[in-house]
Structure formats: C-alpha cells, structure tokens
Design an enzyme around this catalytic site. Structure first.
Site, mmCIF file in Angstrom:
data_model
loop_
_atom_site.group_PDB
_atom_site.id
_atom_site.type_symbol
_atom_site.label_atom_id
_atom_site.label_comp_id
_atom_site.label_asym_id
_atom_site.label_seq_id
_atom_site.Cartn_x
_atom_site.Cartn_y
_atom_site.Cartn_z
ATOM 1 N N LEU A 149 41.420 39.637 34.522
ATOM 2 C CA LEU A 149 40.199 39.241 34.935
ATOM 3 C C LEU A 149 39.296 39.637 35.594
ATOM 4 O O LEU A 149 39.414 40.359 36.330
ATOM 5 C CB LEU A 149 40.503 37.575 35.366
ATOM 6 C CG LEU A 149 40.855 36.460 34.325
ATOM 7 C CD1 LEU A 149 41.667 35.529 34.714
ATOM 8 C CD2 LEU A 149 40.263 36.259 33.272
ATOM 9 N N ASP A 150 37.670 39.900 35.494
ATOM 10 C CA ASP A 150 37.062 40.680 36.697
ATOM 11 C C ASP A 150 37.126 39.960 37.473
ATOM 12 O O ASP A 150 37.397 38.454 37.945
ATOM 13 C CB ASP A 150 35.648 41.235 35.830
ATOM 14 C CG ASP A 150 35.439 42.128 34.846
ATOM 15 O OD1 ASP A 150 36.289 42.225 34.466
ATOM 16 O OD2 ASP A 150 34.191 41.085 33.739
#
EC number: 5.4.99.25
Length: 232
Positions: free
Chosen positions: A52-53
């Site tokens: 996940l960014d």
C-alpha cells in the site's frame, strides 16, 4: 524534518507463525509497518501480500515466520478498495503527493460516470504503472528515472476489473467515491488518471483504503496502534 519515534508493544499477543491483517495508517510505508511489528514482537521473518502506498490506508495482509512461505499464493488474491478520486486535475504522481500538471474546468456528469464504470465491469484493463512507482525497468525503479528527469518506455500491463461501482459523486467539487474489486498488480492511481482521460477530463487519487484481500477483511484486522504504542 520528520519526528522519529520509538515504539513499545501494546499487547502480549503472540504473532509468531501467523497470517493476519493490519489496518495500515496514513503516512507509513508498508515496509515501515511490518519492520516495526517484526522488531517489537521479536519475529524472525515477516512479509506482506501487496504494498500500500504511504498515503493509502487499510488492509495490509501480513505473514510471519513459517507462514511467510504462503505469501506467494496470498499475493495472487484479488483485492477490494474504496477510492476517492478528484476530477478536473492531473498530477505527476497520479495522487495528492504530486504536482498539478493539467487542469480543466469541464464538468463530469454523474450519469456519464455511472455509464463508464458500468462498462468497465468484468473487463481486462491495460494500464501503465505510475512513473513514480517502484516498478523496475532495466533493473532501475521507475521513480528513480522520474527523479532524474530521464525518459523511459513503460510497458502496459494486463490486469482485470471484476467489479467497479459508484458509491457517491459530488457534482460541485467533482469528487467521487468508487469501490473496486480488482486483480493483483492493479494500480488504483493509474485507474484514477485513466478514468479521467476516458471521460475527456483529468483525475487523480485523493484517498485510498483497501478493504479486502481474498477472504481477509479490514474489519477483522488489528489496528496498527493497538499493536504498538508510539512514544517520543
């Protein structure tokens, strides 16, 4: 300069040889989260089933010690997200971190958006990863090319949209919330950019929350700050 924190265990949970979800907070990288958990719970091995960014939140599926060998299969699972997209603007990173590169005053209408999303259900989608991403081309990460202002040919990747639905749309702010059920390797940032272009407009990802990975759900996950307490 960012404040550095130390952490202490909040619980006496045994996280060894487990597969579990963590609700990743905003402004933490996926690797930061798992390395903090590894250190403070005395784990030998740890990994996750899909990055996940830092700006994204939600379900980070984690495996520890002997269970890390199952990650190769878990990574293949479909993933579900809730995304907030801002139309009228395009950014260099396809999200809120980047610089605005294009702008239009053209308005998107809810009916048009609904029709486009309906058309995309159960379809293969060819997308290019964002130039600011960790995808490697010729042994070098894309963001390294971008930061050095070097051009590189980015190949299109075939991914799959199982289902995409409109949750809400604000015609004044030109913001929308959509839910997406997609295959592995799907970039929601690229989707936000592409859907804007398909509607003869621009779009970028404002916020993203991952809610499912295969059979694992966000409401079953540990909150990161329930596992560790941040101290100065």
């Amino acid at each position: 300069m960012k404040q550095k924190y130390q952490y202490i265990k909040n619980t006496e949970l045994d996280l060894k040889d487990k597969i579990f979800g963590i609700n990743k907070p905003k402004n933490f990288s996926s690797n930061q989260v798992i390395q903090i958990i590894k250190k403070y719970y005395g784990l030998k091995k740890i990994g996750h089933a899909g990055t996940l960014d830092p700006l994204a939140t939600g379900l980070l599926l984690v495996a520890t010690n002997s269970k890390t060998k199952e990650l190769n299969e878990l990574i293949l699972e479909n993933k579900k997200y809730v995304a907030e997209i801002q139309f009228n603007y395009q950014t260099s990173t396809y999200d809120a971190e980047g610089e605005i590169t294009n702008y239009t005053t053209r308005k998107i209408h809810e009916k048009t958006l609904k029709e486009e999303l309906k058309f995309l259900n159960s379809t293969y989608w060819y997308q290019q990863p964002p130039v600011y991403s960790a995808v490697k081309i010729k042994g070098k990460k894309l963001y390294e090319y971008a930061r050095a202002n070097q051009e590189v040919s980015v190949p299109f990747k075939k991914v799959y949209i199982n289902k995409v639905e409109l949750i809400s749309f604000d015609s004044i702010s030109q913001k929308t919330f959509v839910s997406l059920d997609v295959s592995k390797g799907f970039y929601i940032r690229s989707f936000a950019n592409d859907i804007g272009l398909r509607l003869n407009n621009y779009g970028y990802l404002l916020n993203l929350k991952r809610v499912e990975v295969g059979n694992y759900k966000l409401d079953q996950a540990y909150d990161f700050f329930d596992l560790v307490k941040q101290v100065n």
